[in-house]
Design an enzyme around this catalytic site. Sequence first.
Site, short mmCIF file in Angstrom:
data_model
loop_
_atom_site.label_atom_id
_atom_site.label_comp_id
_atom_site.label_asym_id
_atom_site.label_seq_id
_atom_site.Cartn_x
_atom_site.Cartn_y
_atom_site.Cartn_z
N ASP A 6 0.83 -1.19 0.00
CA ASP A 6 0.00 0.00 0.00
C ASP A 6 0.87 1.25 0.00
OD1 ASP A 6 -2.44 -1.41 0.13
OD2 ASP A 6 -2.22 -1.65 2.30
N ARG A 7 0.29 2.37 -0.42
CA ARG A 7 1.03 3.63 -0.49
C ARG A 7 1.75 3.94 0.82
NH1 ARG A 7 0.20 8.73 -3.30
NH2 ARG A 7 -1.83 8.05 -4.08
#
Length: 300
Positions: A140-141
Site C-alpha cells: 500500500d502507499r
Amino acid sequence: MRKSNFHNKNVVKTNFRVAERAELMDFLLKKMGGMSRTSVKNLLAHRQVFVNDKITTQYNHQLAENDKVTVSSGRGNIELSHPKLRILFEDSYIIVVEKKHGLLTVSTGKSDETTAFSILKNYVKKQSPQNHIYIVHRLDRDTSGVLVFAKSREIQLALQENWHTIVRQRTYFAVVEGVMPKQEDTLVSWLTENPKSLKIHSSQTDNGGQKAITHYKSIKSNEKFSLLEINLQTGRKNQIRVHLQQIEHPIVGDKKYGSTVNPIGRMALHAKILDFFHPVTHRPVRFEAPVPKDFMKLVL
C-alpha cells in the site's frame, strides 16, 4: 546490468572462492584484511561487491560453496537515486527494493503519478530501451519495506503462480493502538471485498471468502501503543490491517480500518523481511529493510 567500472582496466578486482556456506558480511570481514564492518558496508552500498558477477548490496546475502565473490576498487554504476526507493538487490531476473511510505507500487490510473513501478521502469530503460519491469506483488502507499519486481513476463509468472510455495518468510512490523490482550497469537478469518467501497471485510466463519492466517508477537508496548512483529501464513489483500481492526487494535494511522490517531503522519506498517527461493537459481534469498525509527519512538 551495466558495470562500467567493473570492466575498467584501471580498477583492481580481487576474486575469492567460497569454501563453505557463509553470510557475505562474515566472509568479507575474514577475507578483507581487518576491514571494519562499516568499511564493508560502504563497499556494499557503493556497489563494489559482486557475487557470481552480479552486484550484491545485502550484507546478509547467503553464500554457497564455490560461489565467486569479487571486490572492485572502483564504485559501481549507481543509476537509481530516489528518496522514496532504494535498490537492495538486482540481477538479470529480479530487482528487490526498499520502498518508503507515501509511494504507490503502481499507478491508480493517473498518468503523471510517480510510482515504484514508474521509477524502476525509467531506471531499466536507461540501461537498454528493450528492458522491461513487471509487478510481482504490492505494498500500500503508506506501507514501507521490501518489494520485488521481475525483469521478464516469465519470471513474473513464475513468482506469482508459485508465491505461496517459494516464499519462506514474510515479516512485517506494525504499531497498533492499545496494549495487546495476548503476548502472541494467531488470527484466522475469511476475507471478502466490497466491490463498491473496495474495503475488505472479515468473517470468523467460512463465508466463501479467502481464508487468511496472521501470526503476531508483541515486541514492546506502553499505555498507548504496541509494536508488533507479524508473520503472514497467507498473503491476502489488506490482511494485516483487517485482522488488527477485527481484534480492536487497529494500526496507528490506518483510518480506513479503524484507527483514530495519526501521530507520525502515516500508517505504521512496514514490510521488514522477505525470504524466498530465487526463481532461477532456486537458492534462498533474504532481504531486510530496517524498521522506521518513528515506529520505535511511539513505544518508548
